[in-house]
Design a protein around this motif. Structure first.
Motif, mmCIF file in Angstrom:
data_model
loop_
_atom_site.group_PDB
_atom_site.id
_atom_site.type_symbol
_atom_site.label_atom_id
_atom_site.label_comp_id
_atom_site.label_asym_id
_atom_site.label_seq_id
_atom_site.Cartn_x
_atom_site.Cartn_y
_atom_site.Cartn_z
ATOM 1 N N LEU A 128 1.000 -1.112 -0.071
ATOM 2 C CA LEU A 128 0.025 -0.035 0.232
ATOM 3 C C LEU A 128 0.823 1.407 -0.026
ATOM 4 O O LEU A 128 1.896 1.095 0.513
ATOM 5 C CB LEU A 128 -0.796 0.180 1.214
ATOM 6 N N ASP A 129 0.461 2.277 -0.578
ATOM 7 C CA ASP A 129 1.165 3.677 -0.622
ATOM 8 C C ASP A 129 0.423 4.720 0.022
ATOM 9 O O ASP A 129 -0.486 4.246 0.988
ATOM 10 C CB ASP A 129 0.893 4.053 -2.044
ATOM 11 N N GLY A 130 0.938 5.845 0.228
ATOM 12 C CA GLY A 130 0.296 6.834 1.223
ATOM 13 C C GLY A 130 0.697 6.698 2.628
ATOM 14 O O GLY A 130 1.397 5.875 3.022
ATOM 15 N N PRO A 131 -0.453 7.111 3.495
ATOM 16 C CA PRO A 131 -0.109 7.243 5.091
ATOM 17 C C PRO A 131 -0.145 5.624 5.417
ATOM 18 O O PRO A 131 0.500 5.497 6.415
ATOM 19 C CB PRO A 131 -1.617 7.858 5.399
ATOM 20 N N ALA A 132 -0.581 4.930 4.553
ATOM 21 C CA ALA A 132 -0.742 3.262 5.291
ATOM 22 C C ALA A 132 0.316 2.538 4.510
ATOM 23 O O ALA A 132 0.665 1.178 4.606
ATOM 24 C CB ALA A 132 -2.048 2.644 4.849
ATOM 25 N N GLY A 133 1.405 3.296 3.844
ATOM 26 C CA GLY A 133 2.334 2.554 3.119
ATOM 27 C C GLY A 133 3.193 1.766 3.879
ATOM 28 O O GLY A 133 3.742 1.915 4.740
ATOM 29 N N ASP A 134 3.053 0.693 3.434
ATOM 30 C CA ASP A 134 3.665 -0.572 3.931
ATOM 31 C C ASP A 134 3.568 -1.956 3.281
ATOM 32 O O ASP A 134 2.598 -1.953 2.503
ATOM 33 C CB ASP A 134 3.533 -0.920 5.469
ATOM 34 N N PHE A 135 4.281 -2.989 3.459
ATOM 35 C CA PHE A 135 3.734 -4.293 2.924
ATOM 36 C C PHE A 135 2.978 -5.263 4.108
ATOM 37 O O PHE A 135 3.194 -4.938 5.299
ATOM 38 C CB PHE A 135 5.043 -5.371 2.965
ATOM 39 N N TYR A 136 1.825 -5.607 3.547
ATOM 40 C CA TYR A 136 0.758 -6.482 4.324
ATOM 41 C C TYR A 136 0.649 -7.993 4.093
ATOM 42 O O TYR A 136 0.430 -8.067 2.837
ATOM 43 C CB TYR A 136 -0.376 -5.617 4.429
ATOM 44 N N PHE A 137 1.098 -8.670 4.987
ATOM 45 C CA PHE A 137 0.857 -10.271 4.585
ATOM 46 C C PHE A 137 -0.567 -10.466 5.012
ATOM 47 O O PHE A 137 -1.219 -10.260 6.257
ATOM 48 C CB PHE A 137 1.631 -10.888 5.600
ATOM 49 N N LEU A 138 -1.502 -11.215 4.134
ATOM 50 C CA LEU A 138 -2.779 -11.337 4.356
ATOM 51 C C LEU A 138 -2.823 -12.670 4.985
ATOM 52 O O LEU A 138 -2.266 -13.820 4.456
ATOM 53 C CB LEU A 138 -3.262 -11.430 2.866
ATOM 54 N N THR A 139 -3.730 -12.509 6.018
ATOM 55 C CA THR A 139 -3.680 -13.970 7.012
ATOM 56 C C THR A 139 -5.019 -14.512 6.324
ATOM 57 O O THR A 139 -5.727 -14.003 5.494
ATOM 58 C CB THR A 139 -3.987 -13.257 8.299
ATOM 59 N N ASN A 140 -5.492 -15.501 6.987
ATOM 60 C CA ASN A 140 -6.531 -16.512 6.480
ATOM 61 C C ASN A 140 -7.946 -15.608 6.537
ATOM 62 O O ASN A 140 -8.966 -16.099 6.118
ATOM 63 C CB ASN A 140 -6.498 -17.800 7.263
ATOM 64 N N GLU A 141 -8.029 -14.715 7.220
ATOM 65 C CA GLU A 141 -9.219 -14.197 7.425
ATOM 66 C C GLU A 141 -9.654 -12.913 6.076
ATOM 67 O O GLU A 141 -10.529 -12.836 5.915
ATOM 68 C CB GLU A 141 -9.313 -12.912 8.920
ATOM 69 N N ALA A 142 -8.695 -12.952 5.504
ATOM 70 C CA ALA A 142 -8.786 -12.162 4.245
ATOM 71 C C ALA A 142 -9.772 -12.920 3.193
ATOM 72 O O ALA A 142 -9.551 -14.072 2.961
ATOM 73 C CB ALA A 142 -7.266 -11.696 3.451
ATOM 74 N N SER A 143 -10.352 -11.988 2.390
ATOM 75 C CA SER A 143 -11.313 -12.408 1.362
ATOM 76 C C SER A 143 -11.428 -12.028 0.041
ATOM 77 O O SER A 143 -12.016 -12.434 -0.968
ATOM 78 C CB SER A 143 -12.654 -12.538 2.224
ATOM 79 N N SER A 162 1.104 -6.179 9.414
ATOM 80 C CA SER A 162 1.860 -5.310 8.530
ATOM 81 C C SER A 162 3.326 -5.666 8.580
ATOM 82 O O SER A 162 3.770 -6.351 9.743
ATOM 83 C CB SER A 162 1.754 -3.718 9.038
ATOM 84 N N GLY A 163 4.221 -5.090 7.777
ATOM 85 C CA GLY A 163 5.617 -5.250 7.765
ATOM 86 C C GLY A 163 6.122 -4.597 9.064
ATOM 87 O O GLY A 163 7.124 -5.275 9.723
ATOM 88 N N ASP A 164 5.718 -3.536 9.537
ATOM 89 C CA ASP A 164 6.127 -2.832 10.706
ATOM 90 C C ASP A 164 5.917 -3.776 11.985
ATOM 91 O O ASP A 164 6.682 -3.859 12.749
ATOM 92 C CB ASP A 164 5.724 -1.392 10.806
ATOM 93 N N THR A 194 12.413 -1.607 6.382
ATOM 94 C CA THR A 194 13.292 -1.867 7.602
ATOM 95 C C THR A 194 14.516 -1.223 7.503
ATOM 96 O O THR A 194 15.091 -0.890 8.396
ATOM 97 C CB THR A 194 13.498 -3.655 7.500
ATOM 98 N N SER A 195 15.158 -1.069 6.082
ATOM 99 C CA SER A 195 16.337 -0.521 6.039
ATOM 100 C C SER A 195 16.284 0.995 6.167
ATOM 101 O O SER A 195 17.363 1.723 6.231
ATOM 102 C CB SER A 195 16.944 -0.738 4.985
ATOM 103 N N GLY A 196 15.340 1.615 6.266
ATOM 104 C CA GLY A 196 14.760 3.068 6.503
ATOM 105 C C GLY A 196 15.029 3.619 4.868
ATOM 106 O O GLY A 196 15.464 4.817 4.600
ATOM 107 N N ALA A 197 15.037 2.909 3.721
ATOM 108 C CA ALA A 197 15.510 3.174 2.477
ATOM 109 C C ALA A 197 14.036 3.086 1.635
ATOM 110 O O ALA A 197 14.237 2.615 0.440
ATOM 111 C CB ALA A 197 16.747 2.258 2.007
#
Length: 288
Positions: A128-143, A162-164, A194-197
């Motif tokens: 995701l980009d913007g304020p929510a910008g991060d990688f998100y791993f989808l758990t089994n609740e996702a649909s 989230s990655g964070d 994670t690398s701040g990059a």
């Protein structure tokens, strides 16, 4: 152990032949150290839209593989394994958000600085980009495949990690030797964060080693931040996971990485090259 042969008079003596001998489960002086292996695969999501074929198998095989290689270095009682995948019958070990974080919480309570932590995640991921910008791993609740839905905080909080958040949990685990593998689309985003990059081109920074004193944390992701990871019916695994398992298996015959132990950086390098080769042979593009 060193061996020399000589004649009875001792006038002819051969060169010394040296070899190492380890008692099973007591190799290399690691008898008091522990390894924690967490393997999570999500094949069966809520509904049918997101279902995958091989993530469950990947998680099971990765756990089996790392457990076997750990037995060369650690006493059996010091190898702690956690399998969370869609094949589980017990709700407490399904790959849900709460179950995954509960396992990490449990490890936080017992892991020590001299221990090792291996975490493997296989499934879908979104970037995701913007304020929510991060990688998100989808758990089994996702649909849903609709990425816009994941910008809704309430939905995102109930269906993803989230990655964070993942890195925060890992950083609170005392084990100073850590290896995180995320086999999911867009997972390279977690390396950038994670690398701040975040402003760096992900093509130039995919695998991150964060040094902690003289030990470290390694992260291997299935793809770049804006790219896909693939699974294949030919290999019956995801491409990255197949490559990891293959490289460790080759070490058993002396054809791959070192036989007596696993050099993480060497495993990463060889697995990346193998993944790229396989994806090219399938007319796909995947660069971990």
């Amino acid at each position: 152990i060193g061996i020399r042969t000589s004649n009875s008079e001792g006038t002819l003596v051969s060169k010394e032949y040296k070899f190492k001998y380890f008692l099973k489960g007591e190799k290399r002086g690691y008898t008091d150290q522990q390894v924690f292996i967490v393997s999570c695969g999500v094949s069966d999501y809520t509904g049918d839209a997101l279902d995958l074929t091989y993530s469950d198998v990947d998680a099971s095989e990765i756990l089996k593989t790392f457990k076997e290689i750990s037995s060369r270095l650690y006493c059996r009682g010091n190898i702690h394994t956690y399998l969370l995948n869609s094949e589980q019958l017990n709700d407490t070990v399904l790959p849900s958000k709460n179950n995954i974080l509960n396992v990490l919480n449990e490890i936080q309570k017992t892991a020590r600085p001299e221990d090792m932590l291996i975490i493997y995640l296989s499934g879908h991921g979104v970037n995701l980009d913007g304020p929510a910008g991060d990688f998100y791993f989808l758990t089994n609740e996702a649909s849903s495949r609709d990425i816009n839905l994941y910008y809704d905080k309430a939905y995102r909080d109930s269906t993803t990690i989230s990655g964070d958040t993942l890195i925060d949990f890992i950083n609170n685990i005392s084990a100073s030797k850590q290896f995180l593998i995320i086999d999911a689309c867009h997972s390279g985003k977690i390396v950038d964060n994670t690398s701040g990059a975040k402003s760096l081109n992900s093509e130039t920074q995919r695998v991150l080693e964060i040094m902690k004193d003289k030990t470290g944390m390694y992260i291997l992701t299935g793809s770049e931040a804006k790219a896909k990871s693939y699974e294949s019916s030919i290999y019956r695994h995801s491409l990255l996971t197949y490559s990891i398992i293959e490289q460790i298996a080759r070490s058993e015959t002396g054809k791959g990485i070192s036989q007596n132990c696993i050099d993480v950086q060497e495993l990463i390098d060889k697995s990346i090259l193998r993944t790229v080769d396989i994806s090219n042979s399938l007319n796909a593009v995947q660069y971990p």
